[in-house]
Design a protein around this motif. Structure first.
Motif, PDB file in Angstrom:
ATOM      1  N   SER A 193      -4.004  18.035  10.041  1.00 59.03           N
ATOM      2  CA  SER A 193      -5.448  17.962  10.309  1.00 59.03           C
ATOM      3  C   SER A 193      -6.225  17.348   9.158  1.00 59.03           C
ATOM      4  O   SER A 193      -7.238  16.687   9.385  1.00 59.03           O
ATOM      5  N   SER A 194      -5.783  17.541   7.929  1.00 62.13           N
ATOM      6  CA  SER A 194      -6.520  16.989   6.797  1.00 62.13           C
ATOM      7  C   SER A 194      -6.236  15.503   6.595  1.00 62.13           C
ATOM      8  O   SER A 194      -6.872  14.847   5.775  1.00 62.13           O
ATOM      9  N   ASP A 195      -5.295  14.958   7.346  1.00 61.40           N
ATOM     10  CA  ASP A 195      -4.948  13.533   7.221  1.00 61.40           C
ATOM     11  C   ASP A 195      -5.837  12.646   8.069  1.00 61.40           C
ATOM     12  O   ASP A 195      -5.754  11.436   7.974  1.00 61.40           O
ATOM     13  N   ASP A 245      -7.533  19.234  -1.083  1.00 57.55           N
ATOM     14  CA  ASP A 245      -8.633  19.089  -0.127  1.00 57.55           C
ATOM     15  C   ASP A 245      -9.658  18.046  -0.544  1.00 57.55           C
ATOM     16  O   ASP A 245     -10.648  17.852   0.145  1.00 57.55           O
ATOM     17  N   PHE A 246      -9.442  17.393  -1.681  1.00 56.84           N
ATOM     18  CA  PHE A 246     -10.288  16.260  -2.054  1.00 56.84           C
ATOM     19  C   PHE A 246      -9.808  15.049  -1.271  1.00 56.84           C
ATOM     20  O   PHE A 246      -8.639  14.936  -0.923  1.00 56.84           O
ATOM     21  N   LYS A 266       5.540  17.944 -10.087  1.00 53.15           N
ATOM     22  CA  LYS A 266       4.755  17.455  -8.962  1.00 53.15           C
ATOM     23  C   LYS A 266       3.399  18.147  -8.979  1.00 53.15           C
ATOM     24  O   LYS A 266       3.338  19.366  -9.120  1.00 53.15           O
ATOM     25  N   PRO A 267       2.310  17.390  -8.838  1.00 53.69           N
ATOM     26  CA  PRO A 267       0.984  18.026  -8.873  1.00 53.69           C
ATOM     27  C   PRO A 267       0.793  19.001  -7.716  1.00 53.69           C
ATOM     28  O   PRO A 267       1.337  18.810  -6.624  1.00 53.69           O
ATOM     29  N   SER A 268       0.013  20.046  -7.967  1.00 59.05           N
ATOM     30  CA  SER A 268      -0.175  21.084  -6.947  1.00 59.05           C
ATOM     31  C   SER A 268      -0.860  20.539  -5.705  1.00 59.05           C
ATOM     32  O   SER A 268      -0.588  21.000  -4.600  1.00 59.05           O
ATOM     33  N   TYR A 269      -1.762  19.558  -5.861  1.00 58.21           N
ATOM     34  CA  TYR A 269      -2.422  19.002  -4.680  1.00 58.21           C
ATOM     35  C   TYR A 269      -1.418  18.262  -3.794  1.00 58.21           C
ATOM     36  O   TYR A 269      -1.535  18.288  -2.579  1.00 58.21           O
ATOM     37  N   GLN A 270      -0.413  17.654  -4.377  1.00 60.96           N
ATOM     38  CA  GLN A 270       0.621  16.989  -3.582  1.00 60.96           C
ATOM     39  C   GLN A 270       1.528  18.022  -2.911  1.00 60.96           C
ATOM     40  O   GLN A 270       1.870  17.889  -1.730  1.00 60.96           O
ATOM     41  N   ARG A 271       1.882  19.085  -3.644  1.00 60.29           N
ATOM     42  CA  ARG A 271       2.695  20.149  -3.055  1.00 60.29           C
ATOM     43  C   ARG A 271       1.966  20.825  -1.900  1.00 60.29           C
ATOM     44  O   ARG A 271       2.560  21.142  -0.875  1.00 60.29           O
ATOM     45  N   ALA A 272       0.657  21.039  -2.053  1.00 60.40           N
ATOM     46  CA  ALA A 272      -0.127  21.704  -1.004  1.00 60.40           C
ATOM     47  C   ALA A 272      -0.133  20.875   0.272  1.00 60.40           C
ATOM     48  O   ALA A 272       0.021  21.414   1.376  1.00 60.40           O
ATOM     49  N   VAL A 273      -0.302  19.562   0.134  1.00 56.29           N
ATOM     50  CA  VAL A 273      -0.303  18.685   1.314  1.00 56.29           C
ATOM     51  C   VAL A 273       1.080  18.682   1.953  1.00 56.29           C
ATOM     52  O   VAL A 273       1.205  18.753   3.187  1.00 56.29           O
ATOM     53  N   ALA A 288     -16.393  25.855  -5.570  1.00 54.34           N
ATOM     54  CA  ALA A 288     -15.211  25.557  -4.774  1.00 54.34           C
ATOM     55  C   ALA A 288     -14.515  24.257  -5.179  1.00 54.34           C
ATOM     56  O   ALA A 288     -13.406  23.983  -4.720  1.00 54.34           O
ATOM     57  N   MET A 289     -15.124  23.467  -6.039  1.00 53.29           N
ATOM     58  CA  MET A 289     -14.600  22.151  -6.384  1.00 53.29           C
ATOM     59  C   MET A 289     -13.173  22.197  -6.944  1.00 53.29           C
ATOM     60  O   MET A 289     -12.287  21.484  -6.472  1.00 53.29           O
ATOM     61  N   ALA A 290     -12.931  22.985  -7.955  1.00 53.98           N
ATOM     62  CA  ALA A 290     -11.614  23.039  -8.583  1.00 53.98           C
ATOM     63  C   ALA A 290     -10.561  23.588  -7.619  1.00 53.98           C
ATOM     64  O   ALA A 290      -9.425  23.112  -7.582  1.00 53.98           O
ATOM     65  N   HIS A 291     -10.961  24.600  -6.847  1.00 55.11           N
ATOM     66  CA  HIS A 291     -10.042  25.168  -5.856  1.00 55.11           C
ATOM     67  C   HIS A 291      -9.645  24.108  -4.835  1.00 55.11           C
ATOM     68  O   HIS A 291      -8.465  23.978  -4.479  1.00 55.11           O
ATOM     69  N   ALA A 292     -10.614  23.345  -4.360  1.00 52.95           N
ATOM     70  CA  ALA A 292     -10.329  22.283  -3.391  1.00 52.95           C
ATOM     71  C   ALA A 292      -9.427  21.217  -4.005  1.00 52.95           C
ATOM     72  O   ALA A 292      -8.497  20.718  -3.346  1.00 52.95           O
TER      73      ALA A 292
END
Length: 177
Positions: free
Chosen positions: A174-176, A67-68, A157-164, A58-62
Motif C-alpha cells: 500500500s505504501s508503494d 514512511d517518508f 541495512k537501513p531500518s527504513y529499507q528493512r521496514a519496507v 512523528a517525523m523521525a518515527h516515520a
C-alpha cells in the motif's frame, strides 16, 4: 543505545498521534461550541500548534519506518555495493541539511525564549512553547539520520529499507502507490 533511541522515537511517534487525536477532539468541541454560542475562538490557535507538533514529533518515527517518500526506482536496479554508496551519500546530504535545520530551529526558539516573545493570536502564551515541538522533532530526526548513517557505513541495512521489505513480505504494498 539503539534500543533507547527506538523507544524514544516510538514515544515521539505516539505523541504525534496523540496530537492528531487532540486536534480531532478540539475540532469537535469547537463545532459543537459554535452551535451552542460558546466562546471557542482560541481553539484555532491550539489546533495549529498541535498540527505542527504532530508533524514534527512523528517525523523521525516515520523516517525509521520507511514512511517518508523515497524514490527507489534507481536504487532497486543497482548492485548492493552501489546502493550502499548511494544510501550513504543521500544520508550524508540529509544529515547535513537536517543539522542546519536543527541548529536554526534551536537558535530561533532560544531567541524567542530569551526575548520573552509571546504568541500573537487569541491564546497568548510564550511562543517558545509551541516552537519547542519543532526543535524536539528536528533533534530526533537528526539522531535517527545519524544512526542510520552509522548503520549503513558499517555495512548494515537501513531500518527504513528493512521496514519496507517486512511490509512487502507480508503482502502489504500500500505504501508503494
Amino acid at each position: 543505545m539503539r534500543r533507547v533511541l527506538e523507544r524514544i522515537l516510538d514515544a515521539a511517534g505516539a505523541l504525534g498521534a496523540f496530537c492528531v487525536f487532540l486536534i480531532f477532539v478540539l475540532m469537535v468541541v469547537a463545532g459543537v461550541g459554535r452551535q451552542l454560542n460558546l466562546g471557542v475562538s482560541g481553539v484555532n490557535d491550539i489546533v495549529s500548534w498541535l498540527c505542527a507538533a504532530a508533524a514534527f514529533f512523528a517525523m523521525a518515527h516515520a523516517f525509521r519506518h520507511g514512511d517518508f517518500v523515497r524514490v527507489t526506482l534507481l536504487l532497486d536496479m543497482v548492485s548492493p555495493r552501489l546502493r550502499r554508496i548511494l544510501d550513504v551519500t543521500c544520508l550524508v546530504i540529509a544529515a547535513i541539511s537536517v543539522s542546519y535545520l536543527t541548529y536554526s530551529a534551536t537558535a530561533f526558539t532560544y531567541e524567542s525564549y530569551e526575548f520573552k516573545e509571546m504568541a500573537t493570536g487569541l491564546v497568548v502564551i510564550p511562543i517558545w512553547i509551541p516552537q519547542s515541538t519543532f526543535v524536539i522533532g528536528c533533534w530526533l530526526l537528526l539522531a535517527a539520520m545519524l544512526d542510520e548513517l552509522v548503520t549503513v557505513v558499517q555495512g548494515g541495512k537501513p531500518s527504513y529499507q528493512r521496514a519496507v521489505e517486512e511490509r512487502h513480505a507480508k503482502g502489504d504494498f500500500s505504501s508503494d502507490i
